[in-house]
Design an enzyme around this catalytic site. Sequence first.
Site, PDB file in Angstrom:
ATOM      1  N   SER A 122       0.844  -1.183   0.000  1.00 51.93           N
ATOM      2  CA  SER A 122       0.000   0.000   0.000  1.00 51.93           C
ATOM      3  C   SER A 122       0.891   1.249   0.000  1.00 51.93           C
ATOM      4  O   SER A 122       1.751   1.378  -0.863  1.00 51.93           O
ATOM      5  CB  SER A 122      -0.960  -0.029   1.197  1.00 51.93           C
ATOM      6  OG  SER A 122      -1.926   0.994   1.106  1.00 51.93           O
ATOM      7  N   ASP A 124      -9.247  -4.580  -5.873  1.00 49.32           N
ATOM      8  CA  ASP A 124      -8.773  -3.606  -4.884  1.00 49.32           C
ATOM      9  C   ASP A 124      -9.601  -2.332  -4.988  1.00 49.32           C
ATOM     10  O   ASP A 124      -9.635  -1.682  -6.036  1.00 49.32           O
ATOM     11  CB  ASP A 124      -7.294  -3.305  -5.139  1.00 49.32           C
ATOM     12  CG  ASP A 124      -6.643  -2.505  -4.020  1.00 49.32           C
ATOM     13  OD1 ASP A 124      -7.281  -1.566  -3.512  1.00 49.32           O
ATOM     14  OD2 ASP A 124      -5.492  -2.805  -3.668  1.00 49.32           O
ATOM     15  N   HIS A 146      -8.271  -4.707  -0.364  1.00 48.83           N
ATOM     16  CA  HIS A 146      -6.974  -4.023  -0.325  1.00 48.83           C
ATOM     17  C   HIS A 146      -6.202  -4.363   0.937  1.00 48.83           C
ATOM     18  O   HIS A 146      -5.038  -4.766   0.884  1.00 48.83           O
ATOM     19  CB  HIS A 146      -7.169  -2.510  -0.422  1.00 48.83           C
ATOM     20  CG  HIS A 146      -5.887  -1.742  -0.317  1.00 48.83           C
ATOM     21  ND1 HIS A 146      -4.963  -1.694  -1.344  1.00 48.83           N
ATOM     22  CD2 HIS A 146      -5.347  -1.001   0.705  1.00 48.83           C
ATOM     23  CE1 HIS A 146      -3.918  -0.971  -0.961  1.00 48.83           C
ATOM     24  NE2 HIS A 146      -4.131  -0.542   0.270  1.00 48.83           N
TER      25      HIS A 146
END
Length: 469
Positions: A205, A352, A386
């Site tokens: 991320s 995602d 995610h």
Amino acid sequence: MFPPLWKFTLLCLFLLACTSAEVLERSSKPQTPDKDPFYDPPSGWEEKEHGTILRSRKVDIAFFQIAKVKYKEAYEILYRTSRSEEDQPSTTVTTVIVPENAKKDKLVNMNVYVDSNGARCAPSYVLQRNAKLATDPALSYQQVLFSTILDEGYILTVPDYQGPKRAFAAGRLEGHMAIDGILATLNLKELCLSKDTKVIGYGYSGGSIATGWAASLQPSYAPNLNMVGWTFGGTPANLTSTLEHLNGGTPAGFAVSGVAGIVDEYESVADWINDKLTHKGKHALDFVREHCTVGIVLRYPFTNILSDSFMKHGAQLLQSPIMKKVLGTLNMGVRPDETPKAPVYMFHAKLDEVIPYGSAHDAAKRWGDHGADILFEEFTGLVMGHASTELLNLPNVLLFMRDRMSGKPFIHGYEHKHTDNPLEDPGVIAKGFDALAETIKNAIDNTVGMGDKHMKAKIEQSRRRRIVS
């Protein structure tokens, strides 16, 4: 085989949930980076080489700031580094954690996702025992990852890769600071590490911004490093498309943090935008500069940073010549001379909801076209949200690290792999990850939920409370 970590992990996750807004009253509390004199560099630091140690100290580490972690020793290093350009000197700190079974020739650069701009969000502060209990799971959620890598005997170096201005999303700055954190760790005499130490970089991320850019810049910025691999996922490879994707959605707070980070790193953007921000826009940037991930995401769901309520002529925010010039330099895989040389394992969930899949895939493909050896794994399962994807894919990340550290051959060129759920991959199952898989499932169920369902519900509840109030 792996030790049964799940009981400890679940206890910590429970304590985190129960004390999210509380301060644990303990003695000898560490100070945040903006108040701790350790972070102030000595005179003459600007003239030092990047990666030079300016100061170091031993520290006591505790995940969740509650439980004692099994490790041999830990250090913080203040080092000289660079901002977005090499001729822009800066400093930052990395936290080095040495496991009890340390392998002195293996080092992992772990770029945890901070995804925010507040001083108290920095890993060097949050990781210290007796720090205020963070309301954000950004570090806490990665408990399983930390523990597993330390159990392998790999030394960890965890940099504050956003620097003293905490410039979230300023990728080139983050890449330089991650690389220099590795150099500084290798320079720490107490560790007795060889310059030939095998190094792997990891990030997910927001942490993948630092890792992806470190992989891109390392061949020219620090070519003598013995990098044997880079692995990262959920990658915001194109900052423009990421901001557009986040804008107006559930996780729009990340977009506000990203704008603040770019404003704080690039003077040209700051000069252009400051007199155009509305009162609401200025307040939003000031808020994210003082808070961490969860507080920001819960405060700004569905915020439209391209609206006139945020900035005069808000639709021009990403299209102005000044902003386009800066954002154009923050797209991974564009320049052939910024191509990773060490093997890359990159992964991303097809569904995602936070970071666009297409931009990450495009960057991986371009790197492959430019000569990188890169495996891009696409996860297609409905449970692959995610946040949950990072932990669900931990076995593959660990296998990649083991293989690179042991010198096993990697693929040549670009390869694209499709997988539903990594924990159900026959190749992963065959490696005997049963205990780790159970830990991962329990950790996810007690935090974000499969497919991030718990996290989404919490954001929606916060939004409704704000509407009512």
